[in-house]
Design a protein around this motif. Structure first.
Motif, short mmCIF file in Angstrom:
data_model
loop_
_atom_site.label_atom_id
_atom_site.label_comp_id
_atom_site.label_asym_id
_atom_site.label_seq_id
_atom_site.Cartn_x
_atom_site.Cartn_y
_atom_site.Cartn_z
N THR A 183 0.40 -1.11 0.00
CA THR A 183 0.00 0.16 -0.17
C THR A 183 0.60 1.12 0.07
O THR A 183 2.11 1.68 0.16
CB THR A 183 -1.44 -0.08 1.25
N VAL A 184 0.56 1.71 -0.76
CA VAL A 184 1.06 3.82 -0.19
C VAL A 184 -0.03 4.92 -0.79
O VAL A 184 -1.05 4.64 -1.44
CB VAL A 184 1.61 3.77 -1.95
N VAL A 185 -0.13 5.48 0.41
CA VAL A 185 -0.48 6.00 1.01
C VAL A 185 -0.02 7.84 0.91
O VAL A 185 0.69 8.22 1.53
CB VAL A 185 -1.23 6.06 1.94
N ASP A 186 -0.98 8.76 -0.03
CA ASP A 186 -0.42 10.59 -0.15
C ASP A 186 -0.80 10.72 0.78
O ASP A 186 -2.57 11.29 1.49
CB ASP A 186 -0.54 10.88 -1.20
N ALA A 187 -0.34 10.93 2.32
CA ALA A 187 -0.35 12.02 3.37
C ALA A 187 0.54 13.63 3.17
O ALA A 187 -0.16 13.68 4.46
CB ALA A 187 -0.41 11.13 4.83
N VAL A 188 0.17 13.97 1.62
CA VAL A 188 1.22 14.92 2.07
C VAL A 188 0.21 16.23 2.77
O VAL A 188 0.81 17.28 3.53
CB VAL A 188 1.60 15.29 0.71
N SER A 189 -0.84 15.84 3.00
CA SER A 189 -1.62 17.24 3.32
C SER A 189 -2.20 16.85 4.34
O SER A 189 -3.33 17.95 5.40
CB SER A 189 -3.20 17.59 1.90
N SER A 190 -1.80 15.32 5.23
CA SER A 190 -2.55 15.26 6.69
C SER A 190 -1.73 15.16 7.44
O SER A 190 -1.32 15.22 8.54
CB SER A 190 -3.60 14.29 6.76
N LEU A 191 -0.19 14.58 7.07
CA LEU A 191 0.37 14.14 8.19
C LEU A 191 1.25 15.49 9.17
O LEU A 191 1.27 16.36 8.68
CB LEU A 191 1.80 13.50 7.19
N GLY A 192 0.36 15.43 10.56
CA GLY A 192 1.38 16.38 11.27
C GLY A 192 0.58 17.09 12.23
O GLY A 192 0.16 17.91 12.72
N GLY A 193 -0.87 17.26 11.20
CA GLY A 193 -2.12 17.64 11.47
C GLY A 193 -3.28 16.67 11.80
O GLY A 193 -4.53 17.39 12.27
N VAL A 194 -2.87 15.64 11.76
CA VAL A 194 -4.40 14.83 11.30
C VAL A 194 -3.33 13.33 11.44
O VAL A 194 -2.49 13.72 10.56
CB VAL A 194 -4.56 14.81 10.44
N PRO A 195 -4.05 12.17 12.87
CA PRO A 195 -3.62 10.93 12.84
C PRO A 195 -3.61 10.55 11.51
O PRO A 195 -5.16 10.69 10.68
CB PRO A 195 -5.02 10.70 13.54
N VAL A 196 -2.67 9.49 11.31
CA VAL A 196 -2.97 9.12 9.44
C VAL A 196 -2.36 7.92 10.49
O VAL A 196 -1.14 7.27 11.24
CB VAL A 196 -1.40 9.82 9.47
N PRO A 197 -2.83 6.35 9.96
CA PRO A 197 -2.36 5.02 10.55
C PRO A 197 -1.04 4.48 10.00
O PRO A 197 -1.20 3.52 9.17
CB PRO A 197 -3.86 4.64 9.44
N THR A 198 -0.04 5.19 9.84
CA THR A 198 1.12 4.81 9.05
C THR A 198 1.57 3.23 9.44
O THR A 198 2.40 2.73 8.39
CB THR A 198 2.91 5.45 9.38
N ASP A 199 1.16 3.22 10.53
CA ASP A 199 1.69 1.32 10.89
C ASP A 199 1.36 0.05 10.25
O ASP A 199 1.91 -0.49 9.92
CB ASP A 199 1.18 1.01 12.48
N ARG A 200 0.72 0.54 9.08
CA ARG A 200 -0.05 -0.27 8.61
C ARG A 200 -0.13 -0.19 6.84
O ARG A 200 -1.31 -0.26 5.79
CB ARG A 200 -2.34 0.06 8.97
N ILE A 201 0.65 1.10 6.87
CA ILE A 201 1.00 1.26 5.33
C ILE A 201 2.37 1.37 5.48
O ILE A 201 3.08 1.53 5.58
CB ILE A 201 0.81 3.09 5.34
N ASP A 202 2.12 0.85 3.83
CA ASP A 202 3.98 0.47 3.95
C ASP A 202 4.64 1.36 3.08
O ASP A 202 5.61 1.30 3.80
CB ASP A 202 3.90 -1.07 2.44
N VAL A 203 4.81 2.81 2.47
CA VAL A 203 4.93 3.95 1.68
C VAL A 203 3.91 5.12 2.08
O VAL A 203 2.81 4.71 1.65
CB VAL A 203 5.08 3.47 0.07
N CYS A 204 3.80 5.28 3.50
CA CYS A 204 3.10 6.66 3.74
C CYS A 204 3.79 8.02 3.61
O CYS A 204 4.96 8.22 3.61
CB CYS A 204 2.68 6.33 4.96
N LEU A 205 3.72 8.65 2.56
CA LEU A 205 4.00 9.93 1.78
C LEU A 205 4.03 11.64 2.93
O LEU A 205 2.54 11.39 2.86
CB LEU A 205 4.40 10.23 0.26
#
Length: 361
Positions: free
Chosen positions: A170-192
């Protein structure tokens, strides 16, 4: 006053850090110390370490020299080769963009999409995964579709992917959420992520949290690009693959000083409060966000202003020195976006912005 959804306003301590004497990243050992500190801090923001094992969701964090879109392309370039089957889940511009990247690197993209004002098409995702010929190697999606201010339910999408085939990367674009919103990074293979959004550093750095199995897939595929490639950053003990963007690295490190001093909970509460007030003021002006409020991101609000977005943007800039963003693509004329992310996620800045918007409507 800059109130766009990236780049965001850069606070004074970050600008001061950028003005210091330049460090040569190729020969000065101090740069490696700064880079290592930066990746450790980013791991804390991502929620994957340092010190978290791979079994518990730990990830390696890397920082590439390039604007956030480099991360999206590098993820595809590092994992896709001719014949790679990729499921691209989308309800917006950047979700669709993943399919374009996949095809440009020879992969076979299956676009499972929905209109921009609707949720991720989870039922269609189930159908695609259950198809007799389904054999996906990779799935892509976007957490916050910035052009519409939509925060997508990537957690449920990840549930469906894991239930159907636990081997799909899995690849997830979290560019506009990371740092301001919880992101389930531990379930994502490449979190951007990227420097210029919720961290309020200048544009110029793409970040990624990469799982062990994603690294293994990259090594098996042997990507041909040097620049759009995560592999050279997995181990930089002998140096970086190219001269890194020293000033941007120092700036992001300083921005994370502020972020970590404030604390995770406080940062998220500040984003929620700014978003809530922005939408309250918008409702008073007869404006509504593009998606329903429950699906609107705490980092950006996109208001429907049919045919008026460019004129309102110009009036705000010229008459009130407030810069907002219009929509992108098909929404360029019809959507006006307020970026309450990073340093700009403050109720007082939102109030000033909405006062100006009230004056020009």
């Amino acid at each position: 006053m800059l109130m766009t959804p990236g780049p965001t306003a850069v606070p004074e301590p970050v600008r001061e850090a950028m003005s210091r004497e330049l460090i040569n990243p190729d020969v000065d050992p101090r740069f490696r110390e700064i880079y290592d500190r930066l990746t450790d801090r980013l791991a804390a923001v991502y929620g994957v370490g340092p010190g978290v094992s791979a079994a518990d969701g730990g990830r390696d964090v890397v920082v590439l020299g390039g604007e956030g879109i480099l991360g999206l392309e590098a993820a595809v370039a590092s994992l896709v080769e001719p014949g790679t089957e990729v499921l691209c889940l989308s309800n917006g511009l950047y979700g669709e963009g993943f399919a374009d990247f996949v095809e440009s690197y020879g992969g076979e993209a299956t676009l499972v999409d929905a209109p921009r004002d609707e949720p991720l098409p989870l039922d269609a995702l189930d159908e695609a995964l259950a198809a007799d010929d389904a054999d996906f190697d990779l799935a892509t999606m976007v957490h916050c579709e910035t052009p519409t201010g939509t925060l997508n339910d990537v957690g449920t999408a990840l549930d469906r992917l894991e239930a159907a085939d636990g081997e799909i990367l899995t690849v997830v674009d979290a560019v506009s959420s990371l740092g301001g919103v919880p992101v389930p990074t531990d379930r994502i293979d490449v979190c951007l992520g990227a420097s210029q959004k919720c961290f309020s550093a200048p544009p110029g750095l793409a970040t990624a949290a990469v799982s062990d199995r994603a690294w293994a897939a990259m090594e098996a595929r042997d990507p041909h690009s040097l620049y759009a490639n995560f592999l050279p950053f997995r181990d930089v003990s002998d140096g970086f693959p190219y001269t890194h963007l020293t000033t941007e690295v120092v700036a992001l490190d300083a921005a994370l000083d502020l972020w970590l001093d404030e604390g995770l909970d406080a940062v998220r509460e500040r984003h929620e409060a700014a978003a809530r007030r922005c939408r309250e003021r918008g409702a008073e002006l007869g404006l509504e966000p593009v998606p329903d409020p429950e699906r609107s991101s705490p980092t950006v609000t996109a208001f429907e202003v049919p045919g008026r977005a460019p004129a309102l943007q110009e009036a705000l800039r010229e008459e009130h020195d407030v810069l907002l963003a219009t929509g992108l693509g098909e929404g360029a004329d019809d959507i006006l976006r307020v970026g309450h992310m990073g340093h700009s996620a403050r109720v007082e800045r939102v109030e000033e912005t909405m006062d100006a918007l009230a004056a020009v409507l």
